[in-house]
Design a protein around this motif. Structure first.
Motif, PDB file in Angstrom:
ATOM      1  N   ALA A   1       0.822  -1.219   0.000  1.00 45.58           N
ATOM      2  CA  ALA A   1       0.000   0.000   0.000  1.00 45.58           C
ATOM      3  C   ALA A   1       0.853   1.266   0.000  1.00 45.58           C
ATOM      4  O   ALA A   1       0.308   2.372  -0.017  1.00 45.58           O
ATOM      5  N   GLY A   2       2.166   1.115   0.037  1.00 46.00           N
ATOM      6  CA  GLY A   2       3.054   2.259  -0.039  1.00 46.00           C
ATOM      7  C   GLY A   2       3.711   2.644   1.264  1.00 46.00           C
ATOM      8  O   GLY A   2       4.490   3.601   1.312  1.00 46.00           O
ATOM      9  N   GLU A   3       3.434   1.920   2.339  1.00 44.96           N
ATOM     10  CA  GLU A   3       4.055   2.234   3.621  1.00 44.96           C
ATOM     11  C   GLU A   3       5.527   1.831   3.607  1.00 44.96           C
ATOM     12  O   GLU A   3       5.892   0.791   3.051  1.00 44.96           O
ATOM     13  N   VAL A   4       6.359   2.645   4.238  1.00 48.45           N
ATOM     14  CA  VAL A   4       7.789   2.330   4.347  1.00 48.45           C
ATOM     15  C   VAL A   4       8.116   2.144   5.829  1.00 48.45           C
ATOM     16  O   VAL A   4       8.316   3.125   6.567  1.00 48.45           O
ATOM     17  N   PRO A   5       8.175   0.902   6.309  1.00 51.11           N
ATOM     18  CA  PRO A   5       8.527   0.658   7.713  1.00 51.11           C
ATOM     19  C   PRO A   5       9.962   1.094   7.992  1.00 51.11           C
ATOM     20  O   PRO A   5      10.761   1.302   7.076  1.00 51.11           O
ATOM     21  N   THR A   6      10.298   1.216   9.259  1.00 55.05           N
ATOM     22  CA  THR A   6      11.683   1.523   9.615  1.00 55.05           C
ATOM     23  C   THR A   6      12.559   0.311   9.317  1.00 55.05           C
ATOM     24  O   THR A   6      12.077  -0.828   9.184  1.00 55.05           O
ATOM     25  N   GLN A   7      13.857   0.559   9.233  1.00 51.57           N
ATOM     26  CA  GLN A   7      14.770  -0.553   8.969  1.00 51.57           C
ATOM     27  C   GLN A   7      14.736  -1.570  10.113  1.00 51.57           C
ATOM     28  O   GLN A   7      14.837  -2.779   9.873  1.00 51.57           O
ATOM     29  N   GLN A   8      14.577  -1.115  11.344  1.00 44.52           N
ATOM     30  CA  GLN A   8      14.501  -2.037  12.478  1.00 44.52           C
ATOM     31  C   GLN A   8      13.261  -2.915  12.377  1.00 44.52           C
ATOM     32  O   GLN A   8      13.316  -4.118  12.664  1.00 44.52           O
ATOM     33  N   GLU A   9      12.132  -2.321  11.979  1.00 43.96           N
ATOM     34  CA  GLU A   9      10.909  -3.112  11.804  1.00 43.96           C
ATOM     35  C   GLU A   9      11.100  -4.171  10.728  1.00 43.96           C
ATOM     36  O   GLU A   9      10.658  -5.319  10.885  1.00 43.96           O
ATOM     37  N   LEU A  10      11.757  -3.802   9.662  1.00 42.35           N
ATOM     38  CA  LEU A  10      12.011  -4.763   8.585  1.00 42.35           C
ATOM     39  C   LEU A  10      12.963  -5.862   9.048  1.00 42.35           C
ATOM     40  O   LEU A  10      12.790  -7.041   8.702  1.00 42.35           O
ATOM     41  N   HIS A  11      13.959  -5.493   9.833  1.00 42.57           N
ATOM     42  CA  HIS A  11      14.899  -6.479  10.382  1.00 42.57           C
ATOM     43  C   HIS A  11      14.163  -7.505  11.239  1.00 42.57           C
ATOM     44  O   HIS A  11      14.328  -8.724  11.064  1.00 42.57           O
ATOM     45  N   ASP A  12      13.335  -7.020  12.153  1.00 50.77           N
ATOM     46  CA  ASP A  12      12.599  -7.932  13.036  1.00 50.77           C
ATOM     47  C   ASP A  12      11.618  -8.787  12.244  1.00 50.77           C
ATOM     48  O   ASP A  12      11.423  -9.971  12.560  1.00 50.77           O
ATOM     49  N   GLU A  13      11.008  -8.204  11.230  1.00 52.97           N
ATOM     50  CA  GLU A  13      10.047  -8.951  10.424  1.00 52.97           C
ATOM     51  C   GLU A  13      10.725 -10.048   9.610  1.00 52.97           C
ATOM     52  O   GLU A  13      10.190 -11.150   9.480  1.00 52.97           O
ATOM     53  N   LEU A  14      11.900  -9.769   9.093  1.00 53.84           N
ATOM     54  CA  LEU A  14      12.626 -10.804   8.351  1.00 53.84           C
ATOM     55  C   LEU A  14      12.955 -11.990   9.267  1.00 53.84           C
ATOM     56  O   LEU A  14      12.788 -13.153   8.858  1.00 53.84           O
ATOM     57  N   LEU A  15      13.409 -11.714  10.474  1.00 57.07           N
ATOM     58  CA  LEU A  15      13.711 -12.803  11.408  1.00 57.07           C
ATOM     59  C   LEU A  15      12.456 -13.627  11.714  1.00 57.07           C
ATOM     60  O   LEU A  15      12.505 -14.870  11.742  1.00 57.07           O
ATOM     61  N   ALA A  16      11.326 -12.941  11.930  1.00 59.92           N
ATOM     62  CA  ALA A  16      10.081 -13.659  12.206  1.00 59.92           C
ATOM     63  C   ALA A  16       9.629 -14.457  10.988  1.00 59.92           C
ATOM     64  O   ALA A  16       9.115 -15.580  11.121  1.00 59.92           O
ATOM     65  N   SER A  17       9.839 -13.920   9.816  1.00 58.77           N
ATOM     66  CA  SER A  17       9.452 -14.627   8.589  1.00 58.77           C
ATOM     67  C   SER A  17      10.323 -15.857   8.364  1.00 58.77           C
ATOM     68  O   SER A  17       9.841 -16.899   7.916  1.00 58.77           O
ATOM     69  N   PHE A  18      11.619 -15.746   8.695  1.00 60.04           N
ATOM     70  CA  PHE A  18      12.495 -16.921   8.589  1.00 60.04           C
ATOM     71  C   PHE A  18      11.982 -18.048   9.488  1.00 60.04           C
ATOM     72  O   PHE A  18      11.969 -19.223   9.081  1.00 60.04           O
ATOM     73  N   ASP A  19      11.582 -17.708  10.708  1.00 62.15           N
ATOM     74  CA  ASP A  19      11.062 -18.725  11.629  1.00 62.15           C
ATOM     75  C   ASP A  19       9.788 -19.363  11.071  1.00 62.15           C
ATOM     76  O   ASP A  19       9.581 -20.579  11.205  1.00 62.15           O
TER      77      ASP A  19
END
Length: 400
Positions: free
Chosen positions: A259-277
């Motif tokens: 939708a065009g939102e740009v999360p912070t880099q920290q949010e993206l970092h945490d989300e990638l780790l959760a997605s890996f799990d």
């Protein structure tokens, strides 16, 4: 910014060639196969260390030669910089900047900026996601050369993580080694070791991956307004071109990103780790990394419909051209100077209306390089304002 002189040696079809250039419009006219595209390909290689036609360096070296050399004299703010690249298939390429060797070829990135549009760019609309990822990453590097190092680091970590997933499959899929019957204790130890190592690679991939993902999202946020305007101008008022980012992270955040939102880099970092799990079992089953920037896409839409599969041939050309023009305008804004604009055999693919509109959009560029098989394909508003070179069987001559 403009390229004052180009020299090639054993590059493609040329044993050697010299091309004196100047600001304004330069047109290279020659039949297909006579070498005009090879010259602008060399210009693009000086700027990006890559070809827009092939994915490896070997085809760039003339048959029978050991290496190719490309030199370019770049002028910016009245200062001249000489770039020299030595292309040697199977070995590390070498580079010089101002006649001094640099540690890595990518250290010359940023000395020359180009935006190149060619028939191959139709793949940006109709091709695989890898084409669109490359477009974003190449533009990132053109905007800020340091991203070449980040992209390289990401690829290295991704390769190592993939190797671990494959090597761990015998333990994690079959419960034991192929060479001996499973022992419960040894299998559990092997599994614990694999998971521990995976956690290490997860942390590294999330760190560099979140940085790359954040940069892509910021880039696309800045690019979309230029894309909308460029498509509108090229297609004579048919507005509605849009680009959105399709991320491989979990659904909730992926929807916000789309939708065009740009999360912070920290949010993206945490989300990638959760997605890996979340996809860990699937990754061990398949032996590949399923989440990260290498799995993402840029979704192009016209109105409410995806451009891929729905856009007509003319609309697809306009969209691809809109992307390149948007990149050109964005770099213009960021750099405070014009990148060199290269239009490689483009006008032959466009109808008369699109030709004239494109000509009007690029006429004020500091340097525009055009190739054409037929001179009549180039609008007179461009052809009459600059210089023309004839390219015949590898011979380049300035037309009087």
């Amino acid at each position: 910014m403009y390229l004052k002189h180009l020299t090639v040696g054993d590059f493609r079809s040329y044993p050697t060639a010299e091309l004196p250039l100047a600001p304004g419009v330069t047109t290279l006219v020659g039949l297909n196969g006579h070498g005009k595209t090879n010259l602008v390909e060399a210009v693009g290689y000086l700027a990006t260390l890559a070809s827009h036609r092939v994915s490896t360096d070997a085809p760039l070296v003339r048959h029978g030669a050991d290496k190719a050399v490309v030199r370019g004299l770049v002028v910016r703010d009245e200062r001249e910089t000489l770039i020299e690249l030595e292309i040697t298939p199977g070995r590390a390429n070498r580079a010089r900047l101002g006649r001094s060797p640099v540690a890595r070829p990518r250290d010359v990135l940023g000395s020359l900026r180009t935006v190149l549009f060619a028939p191959e760019d139709l793949a940006l609309v109709k091709g695989d996601p890898s084409e669109r990822r490359r477009f974003l990453d190449d533009l990132l590097v053109a905007r800020q050369p340091r991203w070449a190092g980040v992209r390289s680091d990401y690829d290295k970590v991704l390769k190592q993580r993939g190797a671990l997933l494959k090597s761990a499959q015998p333990v994690l899929r079959r419960g034991g080694s192929r060479r001996r019957p499973p022992d419960a204790e040894s299998v559990e130890d092997a599994r614990a070791s694999a998971l521990h190592t995976l956690d290490i690679w997860n942390a590294q991939l999330a760190a560099v991956g979140s940085s790359l993902l954040y940069a892509r999202l910021r880039l696309l946020h800045d690019l979309v307004p230029y894309l909308s305007a460029a498509y509108d101008e090229v297609s004579a008022g048919r507005a509605g071109a849009h680009a959105a980012y399709k991320s491989s992270v979990r659904e909730e955040l992926a929807a916000k990103i789309a939708a065009g939102e740009v999360p912070t880099q920290q949010e993206l970092h945490d989300e990638l780790l959760a997605s890996f799990d979340q996809v860990r079992d699937q990754e061990f089953e398949r032996g590949v990394t399923l989440v990260g920037p290498h799995r993402d896409d840029m979704v192009l839409t016209l109105g409410e419909l995806p451009a891929k599969g729905y856009a007509s041939h003319g609309e697809s050309w306009s969209f691809a051209l809109g992307l390149r023009l948007a990149a050109y305008q964005l770099l213009r804004h960021d750099l405070g100077t014009d990148p060199v604009l290269i239009l490689d055999d483009v006008f032959a693919e466009l109808d008369v209306g699109r030709r004239e509109r494109l000509a009007a959009l690029v006429a004020d560029g500091e340097q525009v390089l055009i190739t054409a098989a037929v001179e009549a394909d180039v609008p007179t508003s461009l052809a009459d304002t600059g210089r023309t070179f004839d390219v015949t069987m590898g011979e380049v001559s300035l037309r009087a």
